[in-house]
Design an enzyme around this catalytic site. Structure first.
Site, short mmCIF file in Angstrom:
data_model
loop_
_atom_site.label_atom_id
_atom_site.label_comp_id
_atom_site.label_asym_id
_atom_site.label_seq_id
_atom_site.Cartn_x
_atom_site.Cartn_y
_atom_site.Cartn_z
CD GLU A 22 41.07 10.08 -2.86
OE1 GLU A 22 41.74 10.39 -3.85
OE2 GLU A 22 39.82 10.13 -2.84
NE ARG B 209 37.65 13.60 -3.74
CZ ARG B 209 37.24 14.64 -4.49
NH1 ARG B 209 36.93 15.80 -3.92
NH2 ARG B 209 37.09 14.51 -5.78
CB SER C 129 40.71 7.32 -6.35
OG SER C 129 39.90 7.61 -7.46
C1 LIG Z 1 33.65 2.75 -6.51
C2 LIG Z 1 33.92 3.99 -5.69
C3 LIG Z 1 33.87 5.22 -6.29
C4 LIG Z 1 34.12 6.40 -5.55
N1 LIG Z 1 34.03 7.61 -6.18
C5 LIG Z 1 34.23 8.74 -5.47
C6 LIG Z 1 34.11 10.02 -6.10
O1 LIG Z 1 33.78 10.14 -7.27
N2 LIG Z 1 34.34 11.13 -5.34
C7 LIG Z 1 34.68 11.05 -4.01
O2 LIG Z 1 34.86 12.10 -3.39
N3 LIG Z 1 34.80 9.84 -3.40
C8 LIG Z 1 34.59 8.70 -4.08
N4 LIG Z 1 34.72 7.49 -3.47
C9 LIG Z 1 35.13 7.43 -2.06
C10 LIG Z 1 33.97 7.36 -1.06
O3 LIG Z 1 32.77 7.02 -1.71
C11 LIG Z 1 33.79 8.70 -0.32
O4 LIG Z 1 34.97 9.05 0.36
C12 LIG Z 1 32.62 8.64 0.68
O5 LIG Z 1 32.34 9.91 1.19
C13 LIG Z 1 32.88 7.72 1.85
O6 LIG Z 1 31.67 7.62 2.56
P1 LIG Z 1 31.43 6.47 3.59
O7 LIG Z 1 30.14 6.73 4.27
O8 LIG Z 1 31.59 5.17 2.93
O9 LIG Z 1 32.62 6.74 4.63
P2 LIG Z 1 33.65 5.72 5.21
O10 LIG Z 1 34.47 5.15 4.10
O11 LIG Z 1 32.98 4.77 6.12
O12 LIG Z 1 34.56 6.70 6.09
C14 LIG Z 1 35.35 7.68 5.47
C15 LIG Z 1 35.88 8.63 6.57
O13 LIG Z 1 34.80 9.41 7.07
C16 LIG Z 1 34.63 9.20 8.48
N5 LIG Z 1 33.18 9.21 8.74
C17 LIG Z 1 32.22 8.50 8.10
N6 LIG Z 1 30.99 8.83 8.58
C18 LIG Z 1 31.20 9.76 9.56
C19 LIG Z 1 30.34 10.48 10.44
N7 LIG Z 1 29.01 10.32 10.43
N8 LIG Z 1 30.92 11.35 11.32
C20 LIG Z 1 32.24 11.53 11.36
N9 LIG Z 1 33.11 10.88 10.56
C21 LIG Z 1 32.59 10.00 9.66
C22 LIG Z 1 35.30 7.86 8.77
O14 LIG Z 1 35.72 7.76 10.11
C23 LIG Z 1 36.45 7.90 7.79
O15 LIG Z 1 37.50 8.67 8.31
C24 LIG Z 1 34.45 6.31 -4.18
C25 LIG Z 1 34.50 5.04 -3.57
C26 LIG Z 1 34.23 3.89 -4.30
C27 LIG Z 1 34.26 2.55 -3.63
#
Ligand SMILES: Cc1cc2nc3c(=O)[nH]c(=O)nc-3n(C[C@H](O)[C@H](O)[C@H](O)COP(=O)(O)OP(=O)(O)OC[C@H]3O[C@@H](n4cnc5c(N)ncnc54)[C@H](O)[C@@H]3O)c2cc1C
Length: 350
Positions: free
Chosen positions: A346, A172, A250
């Site tokens: 996390e 991660r 998580s």
């Molecule tokens: C129900 C649930 C289940 C999940 N299951 C998993 C799983 O199985 N595996 C897993 O790895 N994660 C999981 N996650 C966590 C999450 O889905 C991931 O971390 C996902 O990649 C976050 O994407 P996001 O676009 O929502 O990013 P955000 O939550 O909006 O941001 C996350 C980070 O990335 C940065 N960021 C976002 N977009 C960009 C960009 N374009 N450029 C630069 N920085 C950026 C943000 O600044 C921040 O630091 C889960 C979350 C939920 C709610």
């Protein structure tokens, strides 16, 4: 021209459903010229770099209160944002824009016969965050399929590509997270996918679910689609669907401890859930420790510990960021008092 919006509630933009605003505005990026205009704005307002948050799908973020700065949001692109760059019979190179919803991208690729993302089906968030977080599930990580990542370097007013080997991918983790504050804005990612589907059953729980699929079902659905459906089914049995229950997935990391600490713990608690992490270290299940402390299914204010998976904190209705932080602190304190191990979030607390 950059469209800076004010007083926009971020509730629909974070999966925890926390109702806050960004005090210095909110900008959506939907096409290449939006990214250019935004980069231009930052180059002329460098002081904003200390007050900038890049918000994808908000699925790994908890806002502890109104954000004292500017939020920039790569949104679903106007033109779909996915294109095939090349295909040589075995390998397909596919480019996707940052704002594309990750799970839509997975489905689109399977429909087009571009394989390798099936085990990552159902993960919330955007394509742009996939290299930042090096998302992973069921034996696969984004790093296994990412070829290169294109970014705007907001510190140096430039754009560049990071090849896979330059991304410093870890659990991660990536180079895009290494610098605490916003520097790299990911605008597109190129994936190296396969033209032939080979199921990845390295994760035991998934193999069991895959083998238990009815023969009748196999006749009507292609294997790759079936695999992504199986993954979503397994996920839904454990994780809350953000459409119905707010969470950030998580919430805590599984702590890694030295062999001595693990062996001492094992003497005291023979049923401790732990996995070897190499180098005489062990990863202890944070969910198990939280459960042992009696937190599974318990609430504090409007925040709660999910009844099906103690690693997940959830919104019971009108949860605020301070409710989540207070609950997380209580869980961390109780786990520390009982096991002498400090849990770390996390989820990104902003
Ligand atoms: C129900 C649930 C289940 C999940 N299951 C998993 C799983 O199985 N595996 C897993 O790895 N994660 C999981 N996650 C966590 C999450 O889905 C991931 O971390 C996902 O990649 C976050 O994407 P996001 O676009 O929502 O990013 P955000 O939550 O909006 O941001 C996350 C980070 O990335 C940065 N960021 C976002 N977009 C960009 C960009 N374009 N450029 C630069 N920085 C950026 C943000 O600044 C921040 O630091 C889960 C979350 C939920 C709610």
């Amino acid at each position: 021209m950059m469209n800076l919006l004010h007083d926009i509630s971020l509730k629909p933009y974070n999966t925890f459903g926390i109702d806050v605003v960004a005090k210095q505005g909110f900008v959506e990026l939907r096409c290449a010229s939006d990214y250019d205009s935004f980069a231009e704005y930052i180059s002329q307002n460098k002081q904003m770099l200390d007050h900038l948050f890049i918000l994808g799908g908000g699925s790994n973020v908890v806002f502890s209160g109104d954000y004292d700065g500017l939020v920039v949001h790569p949104a679903d692109p106007i033109d779909g944002g996915i294109r095939l760059l090349s295909s040589d019979g075995d390998i397909c190179m596919v480019e996707a824009r940052a704002g594309v919803v990750w799970d839509d991208f997975v489905s689109f690729c399977i429909r087009n016969g571009w394989y390798g993302l099936e085990n990552l089906a159902g993960i919330p968030g955007t394509v742009g965050a996939s290299p930042v977080q090096n998302i992973g599930a069921y034996g696969r990580e984004a790093k296994d399929v990412i070829d290169r990542v294109h970014v705007y370097d907001l510190w140096h007013d430039s754009q560049c590509w990071f090849e896979n080997s330059e991304c410093h991918f870890g659990y991660r983790h990536s180079i895009f997270k290494e610098i605490g504050r916003a520097r790299y804005l990911v605008d597109r990612v190129v994936f190296r996918l396969a033209s032939h589907f080979v199921p990845d059953l390295s994760y035991k729980g998934l193999e069991e679910a895959w083998n238990s699929i009815d023969e009748h079902e196999r006749e009507f659905v292609d294997d790759a689609t079936l695999m992504s459906m199986t993954v979503r089914k397994v996920r839904n049995s454990k994780l809350p669907d953000p459409k119905y229950i707010g969470s950030a997935g998580s919430f805590f990391k599984n702590p890694v401890v030295d062999g001595d600490v693990y062996r001492h713990l094992k003497e005291l608690y023979p049923n401790v859930v732990a996995f070897p992490a190499g180098d005489n270290k062990y990863k202890i299940s944070a969910g198990w420790m939280i459960e042992q402390c009696g937190w599974k299914g318990r609430d504090m204010g409007e925040a709660g510990v999910y009844e099906k998976q103690a690693l997940v904190l959830v919104n019971r209705g009108r949860c605020t960021g301070s409710d989540v932080v207070a609950l997380a602190e209580s869980v961390i304190n109780d786990v520390y008092s009982r096991f002498g191990i400090k849990l770390n979030p996390e989820a990104i607390i902003v």
